[in-house]
Design an enzyme around this catalytic site. Structure first.
Site, mmCIF file in Angstrom:
data_model
loop_
_atom_site.group_PDB
_atom_site.id
_atom_site.type_symbol
_atom_site.label_atom_id
_atom_site.label_comp_id
_atom_site.label_asym_id
_atom_site.label_seq_id
_atom_site.Cartn_x
_atom_site.Cartn_y
_atom_site.Cartn_z
ATOM 1 N N ASP A 165 8.272 5.320 12.337
ATOM 2 C CA ASP A 165 8.268 4.189 13.269
ATOM 3 C C ASP A 165 9.581 4.225 14.059
ATOM 4 O O ASP A 165 10.456 3.381 13.884
ATOM 5 C CB ASP A 165 8.120 2.879 12.497
ATOM 6 C CG ASP A 165 6.788 2.802 11.780
ATOM 7 O OD1 ASP A 165 5.778 2.517 12.425
ATOM 8 O OD2 ASP A 165 6.757 3.080 10.565
ATOM 9 N N HIS A 203 7.034 5.717 1.393
ATOM 10 C CA HIS A 203 7.791 4.554 0.894
ATOM 11 C C HIS A 203 8.647 4.950 -0.310
ATOM 12 O O HIS A 203 9.784 4.511 -0.456
ATOM 13 C CB HIS A 203 6.828 3.450 0.437
ATOM 14 C CG HIS A 203 5.995 2.856 1.520
ATOM 15 N ND1 HIS A 203 4.638 3.041 1.598
ATOM 16 C CD2 HIS A 203 6.326 2.070 2.567
ATOM 17 C CE1 HIS A 203 4.158 2.400 2.639
ATOM 18 N NE2 HIS A 203 5.155 1.802 3.249
ATOM 19 N N ASN A 257 0.861 -1.189 0.000
ATOM 20 C CA ASN A 257 0.000 0.000 0.000
ATOM 21 C C ASN A 257 0.903 1.246 0.000
ATOM 22 O O ASN A 257 0.809 2.106 0.870
ATOM 23 C CB ASN A 257 -0.967 -0.006 1.197
ATOM 24 C CG ASN A 257 -2.031 1.066 1.046
ATOM 25 O OD1 ASN A 257 -2.203 1.909 1.908
ATOM 26 N ND2 ASN A 257 -2.731 1.065 -0.053
ATOM 27 N N LEU A 258 1.759 1.274 -0.990
ATOM 28 C CA LEU A 258 2.867 2.236 -0.997
ATOM 29 C C LEU A 258 2.379 3.676 -1.180
ATOM 30 O O LEU A 258 1.551 3.950 -2.046
ATOM 31 C CB LEU A 258 3.847 1.864 -2.110
ATOM 32 C CG LEU A 258 4.400 0.434 -2.024
ATOM 33 C CD1 LEU A 258 5.326 0.150 -3.197
ATOM 34 C CD2 LEU A 258 5.107 0.189 -0.703
ATOM 35 N N SER A 267 0.890 7.514 6.153
ATOM 36 C CA SER A 267 0.761 6.150 6.666
ATOM 37 C C SER A 267 -0.292 5.419 5.843
ATOM 38 O O SER A 267 -1.279 6.028 5.399
ATOM 39 C CB SER A 267 0.305 6.195 8.136
ATOM 40 O OG SER A 267 -0.213 4.944 8.527
HETATM 41 O O1 PAF Z 1 7.276 -0.904 8.844
HETATM 42 C C1 PAF Z 1 6.749 -1.852 8.236
HETATM 43 O O2 PAF Z 1 6.141 -1.689 7.202
HETATM 44 C C2 PAF Z 1 6.879 -3.257 8.806
HETATM 45 O O3 PAF Z 1 6.866 -3.246 10.188
HETATM 46 C C3 PAF Z 1 8.116 -4.015 8.274
HETATM 47 C C4 PAF Z 1 9.411 -3.340 8.705
HETATM 48 C C5 PAF Z 1 8.069 -4.102 6.763
HETATM 49 C C6 PAF Z 1 8.139 -5.434 8.849
HETATM 50 O O4 PAF Z 1 6.992 -6.141 8.499
#
Ligand code: PAF
Length: 294
Positions: A152, A37, A32-33, A187
């Site tokens: 995160d 990302h 779900n970029l 997000s």
């Molecule tokens: O941050 C995320 O999208 C996830 O926690 C990760 C690092 C891909 C691990 O599943």
């Protein structure tokens, strides 16, 4: 872009890349970029010869009452975005590929202390699920560099510690949080906000900034500040899990030895649970004054 659902095939391609002297950067995602990302991918392209992205919605990091089944899955659109960014390899394994003997029989990776606080308290087992899947993905890809978003913050701290503790020869790079114009951290879960909630959501970042400003101006009664900020969030319509001022390195309480603070918050707003953070570098010569913020 070459796409793989089987890790063995990807590993074969990467082995020949590495033999030819190429460096590998890796961006693990759950798909779900969004632009956040894409910024990680662009950074990866700048610093390595080959870029690998993984898309895997990892069930091991979701609690029983969490949003695993409704987590947005948009593989076709994600593939297009990665293709147009010039990504070299995409790995999108299914659950059986990653956990062939089932999740109950999976060897777990657990980073103590850092995993038990903040989001770890609200989501027991979450970070062990993250550390385990990231270890497995690192073993498959064996990158030189892996890139994670700073939104995160706790996850990034845990992965940095895990890599050090387990002597993994991988450099971990954190990239600044991508935000909408009104400050809301991007997000995949923002898509669950209603129109009304979307108007309220940027308040999370605003309250974090206000807290940071108060500390930068010399206010050092953190508990009082935390309480005040929790009340502000509740008044705006959030249901907060925590709002906490911590040492950015240990994620424990601030001490006189703390050089950088991080203020972290997690709060539900309707259906989604939003997280965000800001940091503040303390200048000892200015006695807790502000040097730099993010
Ligand atoms: O941050 C995320 O999208 C996830 O926690 C990760 C690092 C891909 C691990 O599943």
């Amino acid at each position: 872009m070459k796409t793989y659902s089987r890790s063995k095939q990807l590993r074969i391609s990467l082995t020949s890349d590495k033999r030819n002297g190429n460096t590998i950067a890796f961006v693990p995602t759950m798909g779900n970029l969004h632009d956040g990302h894409i910024q990680l991918v662009r950074r990866a392209k700048q610093i390595a010869d080959k870029v690998v992205v993984s898309i895997f919605v990892n069930p091991l990091q979701f609690g029983v009452n969490e949003d695993l089944s409704s987590y947005p899955r948009t593989l076709a659109a994600d593939k297009e975005k990665l293709f147009s960014e010039g990504v070299d390899y995409l790995l999108y394994p299914d659950v059986e590929e990653i956990y062939p003997h089932g999740m109950n029989k999976q060897t777990l990776v657990m980073v103590p202390d850092l995993s038990d606080t903040l989001c770890g308290e609200a989501r027991p087992g979450h970070f062990s699920g993250v550390s385990t899947v990231v270890t497995k993905l690192f073993q498959i890809v064996q990158p030189d560099i892996a890139i994670f978003g700073k939104k995160d913050f706790q996850q990034l701290a845990i992965i940095e510690k895990m890599v050090k503790d387990l002597c993994m020869p991988i450099e971990i790079l954190g990239v600044e949080t991508a935000r909408d114009v009104d400050g809301l951290a991007l997000s995949s879960r923002n898509g669950f906000l209603t129109e009304q909630e979307r108007l309220i959501a940027p308040k999370l970042h605003k309250v974090l900034q206000e807290c940071r400003n108060a500390i930068a101006c010399g206010f050092d009664s953190y508990q009082e500040l935390e309480q005040h900020c929790l009340e502000k969030l509740k008044a705006a319509g959030f249901d907060p899990d925590y709002f906490s001022v911590r040492d950015a390195e240990t994620l424990q309480e601030v001490t006189p030895a703390t050089e950088q603070l991080v203020i972290l918050a997690a709060a539900k707003l309707g259906r989604p649970r939003l997280i965000d953070n800001v940091t503040l570098t303390l200048n000892p010569s200015q006695d807790w004054g502000m040097l730099a913020t993010h």
